[in-house]
Design a protein around this motif. Structure first.
Motif, PDB file in Angstrom:
ATOM      1  N   THR A 237       0.766  -1.130   0.157  1.00 48.18           N
ATOM      2  CA  THR A 237       0.144   0.062  -0.116  1.00 48.18           C
ATOM      3  C   THR A 237       0.892   1.099  -0.105  1.00 48.18           C
ATOM      4  N   ILE A 238       0.899   2.039  -1.097  1.00 52.70           N
ATOM      5  CA  ILE A 238       1.561   3.272  -1.109  1.00 52.70           C
ATOM      6  C   ILE A 238       0.835   4.379  -0.328  1.00 52.70           C
ATOM      7  N   LYS A 239       1.715   5.069   0.414  1.00 48.91           N
ATOM      8  CA  LYS A 239       1.213   6.056   1.342  1.00 48.91           C
ATOM      9  C   LYS A 239       0.600   7.346   0.349  1.00 48.91           C
ATOM     10  N   ARG A 240      -0.372   7.973   1.053  1.00 45.59           N
ATOM     11  CA  ARG A 240      -1.121   8.776   0.324  1.00 45.59           C
ATOM     12  C   ARG A 240       0.077  10.131  -0.124  1.00 45.59           C
ATOM     13  N   GLY A 241       0.043  10.366  -1.179  1.00 47.16           N
ATOM     14  CA  GLY A 241       0.503  11.372  -1.831  1.00 47.16           C
ATOM     15  C   GLY A 241       2.006  11.197  -2.209  1.00 47.16           C
ATOM     16  N   GLU A 242       2.359   9.980  -2.078  1.00 47.93           N
ATOM     17  CA  GLU A 242       3.649   9.360  -2.403  1.00 47.93           C
ATOM     18  C   GLU A 242       3.716   9.009  -3.829  1.00 47.93           C
ATOM     19  N   LYS A 243       4.419   9.566  -4.771  1.00 44.71           N
ATOM     20  CA  LYS A 243       4.495   9.109  -6.119  1.00 44.71           C
ATOM     21  C   LYS A 243       5.900   8.797  -6.402  1.00 44.71           C
ATOM     22  N   THR A 244       7.028   9.210  -5.924  1.00 53.15           N
ATOM     23  CA  THR A 244       8.369   9.088  -6.269  1.00 53.15           C
ATOM     24  C   THR A 244       8.607   7.409  -6.364  1.00 53.15           C
ATOM     25  N   ILE A 245       8.172   6.586  -5.234  1.00 49.50           N
ATOM     26  CA  ILE A 245       8.450   5.341  -5.175  1.00 49.50           C
ATOM     27  C   ILE A 245       7.775   4.521  -6.286  1.00 49.50           C
ATOM     28  N   GLN A 246       6.781   5.052  -7.090  1.00 47.52           N
ATOM     29  CA  GLN A 246       6.183   4.151  -8.274  1.00 47.52           C
ATOM     30  C   GLN A 246       7.090   4.359  -9.355  1.00 47.52           C
ATOM     31  N   SER A 247       8.066   5.207  -9.370  1.00 46.21           N
ATOM     32  CA  SER A 247       8.959   5.262 -10.927  1.00 46.21           C
ATOM     33  C   SER A 247      10.286   4.718 -10.323  1.00 46.21           C
ATOM     34  N   VAL A 248      10.511   4.046  -9.206  1.00 49.16           N
ATOM     35  CA  VAL A 248      11.894   3.278  -8.915  1.00 49.16           C
ATOM     36  C   VAL A 248      12.024   2.026  -9.542  1.00 49.16           C
ATOM     37  N   THR A 249      13.034   1.731 -10.169  1.00 43.25           N
ATOM     38  CA  THR A 249      13.141   0.744 -11.165  1.00 43.25           C
ATOM     39  C   THR A 249      14.356  -0.196 -10.261  1.00 43.25           C
ATOM     40  N   ILE A 250      14.260  -1.527 -10.902  1.00 44.20           N
ATOM     41  CA  ILE A 250      15.391  -2.214 -10.478  1.00 44.20           C
ATOM     42  C   ILE A 250      16.773  -1.739 -10.825  1.00 44.20           C
ATOM     43  N   LYS A 251      17.010  -1.060 -12.110  1.00 46.62           N
ATOM     44  CA  LYS A 251      18.471  -0.623 -12.257  1.00 46.62           C
ATOM     45  C   LYS A 251      18.663   0.595 -11.127  1.00 46.62           C
ATOM     46  N   ASN A 252      17.736   1.412 -10.789  1.00 51.33           N
ATOM     47  CA  ASN A 252      17.959   2.362  -9.415  1.00 51.33           C
ATOM     48  C   ASN A 252      18.580   1.667  -8.259  1.00 51.33           C
ATOM     49  N   MET A 253      17.788   0.251  -8.109  1.00 55.20           N
ATOM     50  CA  MET A 253      18.273  -0.312  -6.877  1.00 55.20           C
ATOM     51  C   MET A 253      19.724  -0.890  -7.132  1.00 55.20           C
ATOM     52  N   LEU A 254      20.270  -1.327  -8.240  1.00 55.55           N
ATOM     53  CA  LEU A 254      21.319  -2.138  -8.545  1.00 55.55           C
ATOM     54  C   LEU A 254      22.573  -1.044  -8.442  1.00 55.55           C
TER      55      LEU A 254
END
Length: 326
Positions: A84-101
């Motif tokens: 469950t994404i917190k209200r108003g939270e948008k950034t997390i939706q764009s994070v990719t596996i590449k960003n994590m790596l």
């Protein structure tokens, strides 16, 4: 081999790098040096700390090669549909596996809240709760432990296997590496005991039984040098392609940057032009690969805060000593 230089090297190790437990040097696939210190032997495993990250990078590559993961451009939240994404939270939706790596994902914390994270009953959820915020996607933000654990959750979701099972089947067993079993740490005392235990063996798990992508793995120096040789040989081991050459090329070149330091996919890039890269772990654990000189060095070290830089040891002593050997 010059005996005087050998004596000088070991004198340097004993005086300036005295937490080293074992070291192996390979050139052209041949063992030129192998020695153990601090009452360790070839059969003793050691906690390799963040060297685990680079090995986990290989597992992600294998999962992509085998079609479990479509690409590193997949969104992280694709693998956690129930989160469950917190209200108003948008950034997390764009994070990719590449960003994590590449350590270019943003977090809501200035520094990782280790104690809170380890005390939680769900490390994946705790890590996802910290992902995103007001930071910019694409800016380097090193995640020693917490954020990187999300990659473990992705691998488990994608393969429907435990990390250790997938690693054993696709990487460890083909290379003759025996990790063996999961390690459960119940409290802070057991955690620190694990870091310092001379007979430690296995791979730590979280409360859900998920092995961390960033730490908790134990290996011997020979296990470590095998990983380095696998990468030097383009992912081939005994005529079998274990990891694709394309993945190794992509993951061991500069993909992000932190000041003067370059980073690939969970590998540190020592020299992008010369194609030298390394897996680096706290205390001075290293898998070092110099593709031009066809040299691999593994160093296993006992837990020690602020250990002296092993890359300096390799460049000043080890490479010059062995570079002219056949």
């Amino acid at each position: 081999m010059n005996q005087e230089k050998m004596i000088e090297l070991e004198k340097t190790i004993n005086s300036n790098y005295n937490n080293i437990a074992g070291m192996i040097v390979l050139k052209n696939g041949k063992t030129l040096y192998e020695n153990y210190f601090n009452e360790y032997t070839a059969t003793n495993t050691i906690h390799v700390a963040s060297v685990t990250k680079s090995i986990f990078s290989a597992l992600i590559g294998i999962a992509i090669d085998n079609g479990y993961i479509k690409s590193i451009d997949q969104k992280v939240l694709d693998f956690f549909p129930d989160y469950t994404i917190k209200r108003g939270e948008k950034t997390i939706q764009s994070v990719t596996i590449k960003n994590m790596l590449t350590m270019t994902a943003p977090y809501k914390c200035k520094s990782e809240p280790y104690e809170k994270f380890f005390a939680s009953d769900n490390w994946i959820k705790a890590a996802l709760d910290l992902l995103g915020g007001k930071g910019q996607i694409g800016e380097f933000r090193y995640s020693p432990i917490v954020g990187t654990h999300i990659l473990s959750g992705i691998l488990v979701k994608a393969t429907e296997q435990s990390v250790l099972e997938f690693a054993t089947e696709n990487l460890f067993s083909p290379l003759g590496i025996n990790v063996g079993h999961n390690v459960v740490l119940h409290n802070k005392e057991e955690h620190f005991a694990f870091l310092k235990d001379k007979n430690v063996s296995g791979w730590v798990v979280d409360p859900q039984g998920i092995n961390p992508a960033s730490w908790g793995l134990t290996l011997t120096p020979m296990d470590m040098v095998k990983i380095g040789q696998l990468y030097l040989d383009g992912g081939i081991w005994k005529d079998k392609q274990i990891v694709s050459a394309q993945w190794i090329d992509e993951s061991t070149k500069e993909n992000s940057r932190w000041g003067k330091l370059s980073y690939g996919y969970l590998w540190w890039i020592i020299d992008d032009k010369e194609h030298i890269y390394a897996a680096l772990g706290d205390g001075g654990n290293v898998i070092y690969v110099n593709t031009k000189k066809k040299m691999v060095v593994s160093i296993a070290s006992l837990f020690m805060p602020d250990a002296k830089d092993r890359i300096e040891l390799i460049k000043e002593y080890i490479e010059p000593m062995f570079e002219n050997c056949v």
